[in-house]
Design an enzyme around this catalytic site. Structure first.
Site, PDB file in Angstrom:
ATOM      1  CG  ASN A  45     -21.682  -2.106  -7.341  1.00 62.41           C
ATOM      2  OD1 ASN A  45     -22.351  -1.087  -7.531  1.00 62.41           O
ATOM      3  ND2 ASN A  45     -20.870  -2.220  -6.286  1.00 62.41           N
ATOM      4  CG  HIS A  46     -20.218   1.733  -8.492  1.00 63.84           C
ATOM      5  ND1 HIS A  46     -21.491   2.272  -8.355  1.00 63.84           N
ATOM      6  CD2 HIS A  46     -19.811   1.390  -7.235  1.00 63.84           C
ATOM      7  CE1 HIS A  46     -21.824   2.267  -7.068  1.00 63.84           C
ATOM      8  NE2 HIS A  46     -20.832   1.738  -6.367  1.00 63.84           N
ATOM      9  CG  LEU A  75      -1.245   0.732  -7.114  1.00 62.02           C
ATOM     10  CD1 LEU A  75      -2.701   0.908  -6.698  1.00 62.02           C
ATOM     11  CD2 LEU A  75      -1.061  -0.554  -7.903  1.00 62.02           C
ATOM     12  CB  SER A 125     -12.199   2.410  -3.049  1.00 58.15           C
ATOM     13  OG  SER A 125     -12.220   3.295  -1.957  1.00 58.15           O
ATOM     14  CG  ASP A 143      -2.213   0.785   0.995  1.00 56.83           C
ATOM     15  OD1 ASP A 143      -2.139   2.019   0.792  1.00 56.83           O
ATOM     16  OD2 ASP A 143      -3.292   0.171   0.984  1.00 56.83           O
ATOM     17  N   GLY A 165      -5.775  -2.314  -4.706  1.00 54.55           N
ATOM     18  CA  GLY A 165      -5.340  -0.925  -4.517  1.00 54.55           C
ATOM     19  C   GLY A 165      -5.942   0.023  -5.532  1.00 54.55           C
ATOM     20  CE1 TYR A 215     -13.858   2.465  -7.640  1.00 60.22           C
ATOM     21  CE2 TYR A 215     -16.239   2.186  -7.773  1.00 60.22           C
ATOM     22  CZ  TYR A 215     -14.996   1.736  -7.342  1.00 60.22           C
ATOM     23  OH  TYR A 215     -14.898   0.576  -6.623  1.00 60.22           O
ATOM     24  NE  ARG A 249     -26.428   0.442  -5.164  1.00 57.45           N
ATOM     25  CZ  ARG A 249     -25.134   0.310  -4.896  1.00 57.45           C
ATOM     26  NH1 ARG A 249     -24.704   0.450  -3.650  1.00 57.45           N
ATOM     27  NH2 ARG A 249     -24.279   0.067  -5.850  1.00 57.45           N
TER      28      ARG A 249
HETATM   29  N1  LIG Z   1     -15.525  -1.895  -0.327  1.00 55.91           N
HETATM   30  C1  LIG Z   1     -16.333  -2.506  -1.191  1.00 55.91           C
HETATM   31  O1  LIG Z   1     -17.344  -3.080  -0.807  1.00 55.91           O
HETATM   32  C2  LIG Z   1     -15.985  -2.482  -2.666  1.00 55.91           C
HETATM   33  C3  LIG Z   1     -17.013  -2.582  -3.627  1.00 55.91           C
HETATM   34  C4  LIG Z   1     -16.669  -2.609  -4.982  1.00 55.91           C
HETATM   35  C5  LIG Z   1     -15.333  -2.561  -5.365  1.00 55.91           C
HETATM   36  N2  LIG Z   1     -14.367  -2.420  -4.411  1.00 55.91           N
HETATM   37  C6  LIG Z   1     -12.951  -2.326  -4.849  1.00 55.91           C
HETATM   38  O2  LIG Z   1     -12.163  -3.136  -3.992  1.00 55.91           O
HETATM   39  C7  LIG Z   1     -10.915  -2.505  -3.738  1.00 55.91           C
HETATM   40  C8  LIG Z   1     -10.718  -2.314  -2.235  1.00 55.91           C
HETATM   41  O3  LIG Z   1     -11.772  -1.504  -1.745  1.00 55.91           O
HETATM   42  P1  LIG Z   1     -11.687  -0.839  -0.292  1.00 55.91           P
HETATM   43  O4  LIG Z   1     -13.082  -0.545   0.129  1.00 55.91           O
HETATM   44  O5  LIG Z   1     -10.812  -1.625   0.573  1.00 55.91           O
HETATM   45  O6  LIG Z   1     -10.977   0.542  -0.661  1.00 55.91           O
HETATM   46  P2  LIG Z   1     -10.097   1.482   0.284  1.00 55.91           P
HETATM   47  O7  LIG Z   1     -10.215   2.845  -0.293  1.00 55.91           O
HETATM   48  O8  LIG Z   1     -10.424   1.266   1.719  1.00 55.91           O
HETATM   49  O9  LIG Z   1      -8.617   0.907   0.034  1.00 55.91           O
HETATM   50  C9  LIG Z   1      -7.893   1.166  -1.141  1.00 55.91           C
HETATM   51  C10 LIG Z   1      -6.427   1.166  -0.772  1.00 55.91           C
HETATM   52  O10 LIG Z   1      -5.665   1.485  -1.959  1.00 55.91           O
HETATM   53  C11 LIG Z   1      -4.565   2.296  -1.564  1.00 55.91           C
HETATM   54  N3  LIG Z   1      -4.098   3.131  -2.689  1.00 55.91           N
HETATM   55  C12 LIG Z   1      -4.751   4.138  -3.290  1.00 55.91           C
HETATM   56  N4  LIG Z   1      -3.968   4.710  -4.218  1.00 55.91           N
HETATM   57  C13 LIG Z   1      -2.784   4.043  -4.203  1.00 55.91           C
HETATM   58  C14 LIG Z   1      -1.561   4.175  -4.905  1.00 55.91           C
HETATM   59  N5  LIG Z   1      -1.396   5.122  -5.843  1.00 55.91           N
HETATM   60  N6  LIG Z   1      -0.563   3.321  -4.638  1.00 55.91           N
HETATM   61  C15 LIG Z   1      -0.705   2.340  -3.687  1.00 55.91           C
HETATM   62  N7  LIG Z   1      -1.837   2.172  -2.966  1.00 55.91           N
HETATM   63  C16 LIG Z   1      -2.860   3.022  -3.221  1.00 55.91           C
HETATM   64  C17 LIG Z   1      -5.119   3.177  -0.445  1.00 55.91           C
HETATM   65  O11 LIG Z   1      -4.072   3.704   0.373  1.00 55.91           O
HETATM   66  C18 LIG Z   1      -6.062   2.213   0.277  1.00 55.91           C
HETATM   67  O12 LIG Z   1      -5.439   1.619   1.403  1.00 55.91           O
HETATM   68  C19 LIG Z   1     -10.913  -1.207  -4.517  1.00 55.91           C
HETATM   69  O13 LIG Z   1     -10.281  -1.425  -5.776  1.00 55.91           O
HETATM   70  C20 LIG Z   1     -12.388  -0.918  -4.728  1.00 55.91           C
HETATM   71  O14 LIG Z   1     -12.610  -0.139  -5.885  1.00 55.91           O
HETATM   72  C21 LIG Z   1     -14.644  -2.370  -3.081  1.00 55.91           C
END
Ligand SMILES: NC(=O)c1ccc[n+]([C@@H]2O[C@H](COP(=O)([O-])OP(=O)(O)OC[C@H]3O[C@@H](n4cnc5c(N)ncnc54)[C@H](O)[C@@H]3O)[C@@H](O)[C@H]2O)c1
Length: 273
Positions: free
Chosen positions: A109-110, A49, A72, A31, A69, A133, A171
């Site tokens: 889902n988005h 990333l 989100s 991370d 990562g 997104y 939802r």
């Molecule tokens: N939470 C959900 O229910 C849900 C639903 C659909 C999709 N997702 C996807 O699942 C993944 C995880 O979701 P989440 O809720 O844990 O998100 P989150 O935002 O809590 O975690 C994302 C992590 O990515 C890291 N990150 C962001 N930019 C970065 C970079 N440039 N380099 C390195 N690390 C970086 C952040 O520091 C963070 O810890 C995401 O890709 C999100 O789009 C999550």
């Protein structure tokens, strides 16, 4: 034990997965924010990333990658571009260059949010992203297809509904997935012998689902949890007055009208980027 890289490991879903996968894999957590509570089977690498060089170092030597990562929620174009478009490309390119074949990609889902809740869609329905997104997740899925077709990578994209201990509203009665069901899908993505490029929906066994998840079932997914256990309580507290609005009739919810949503990811300290 296989060594698996978990990107975005400091986030909400990463924290659930670390717990669920503990003891099954050696996890390399990465991370851009620090993680200082590694278990004996975990190691941490600070990485960004947006840098291909950083991601090449991060993926070196692992057997597979779970790519969580990124940004989100809905955000401005530059945030989405850096974290989710350039970031996903760097991750796939780093895997190709370092010889890591297997990737589980956290889609959303988005990617499909402009479908009506009256429709039941499967993994073959054309994408209808509801946001910048969601668009970035369509890009990530297509990136997986390209890297599978052209370079022989093996990619499972999971269109995650909402990961949590329980569904929180009407939802999420349709799209919720428990942490253990999500971990089961991720394990299928890491282990299934026959994955080239596949898309599945990340939901538990939900009676009110809008998705036909037959592709996940075909791969052996057998969800253990169901949102209906929470339905009576959620419906009793539900206000039906808003039911005719777009966020209540379309699958993407508030993302279909929102221009930005507060980012749940932890803030980055200056000395950590
Ligand atoms: N939470 C959900 O229910 C849900 C639903 C659909 C999709 N997702 C996807 O699942 C993944 C995880 O979701 P989440 O809720 O844990 O998100 P989150 O935002 O809590 O975690 C994302 C992590 O990515 C890291 N990150 C962001 N930019 C970065 C970079 N440039 N380099 C390195 N690390 C970086 C952040 O520091 C963070 O810890 C995401 O890709 C999100 O789009 C999550």
């Amino acid at each position: 034990m296989k060594q698996v890289l978990l990107t975005g490991a400091a986030g909400g879903v990463g924290t659930y997965l670390r717990h669920e996968l503990a003891g099954q894999y050696r996890l390399r957590l990465s991370d851009r924010v620090n993680i200082d509570d590694c278990r004996a089977t975990e190691e941490f690498m600070l990485s960004d990333l947006t840098s291909l060089e950083s991601m090449r170092k991060t993926v070196q030597g692992v057997d597979a990658i779970i790519h969580l990562g990124g940004y989100s929620v809905e955000g401005d174009w530059d945030s989405i571009l850096q974290a989710n478009i350039i970031g996903a490309h760097n991750l796939f390119e780093a895997a190709r260059l370092e010889g890591v074949k297997r990737i589980v990609f956290a889609s959303s889902n988005h990617a499909m949010g402009f479908y009506d809740r009256d429709e039941t869609i499967d993994h073959t329905a054309p994408p209808r992203p509801d946001s910048r997104y969601g668009l970035s997740k369509v890009f990530g899925e297509s990136l997986g297809q390209l890297y599978a077709d052209k370079y022989g990578l093996e990619v499972l994209s999971i269109r995650i509904g909402n990961v949590g201990e329980r569904p929180l509203d009407v939802r999420r009665l349709a799209i919720w997935i428990s942490p253990r069901d999500f971990a089961q899908l991720v394990s299928i993505g890491l282990e299934h012998a026959d994955i080239k490029s596949e898309i599945v929906y990340g939901m538990s066994d939900n009676k009110r689902a809008w998705w036909d998840n037959s592709n996940a079932l075909r791969l052996g997914y057998a969800p253990m949890d169901k949102s209906e256990d929470y339905a009576a309580e959620i419906l009793a507290a539900h206000n039906p007055d808003a039911d005719h609005t777009l966020p209540e009739t379309l699958q993407g919810g508030v993302f279909v009208t929102a221009e930005s949503i507060p980012n749940p990811a932890k803030p980055v300290a200056d000395d950590q980027v």
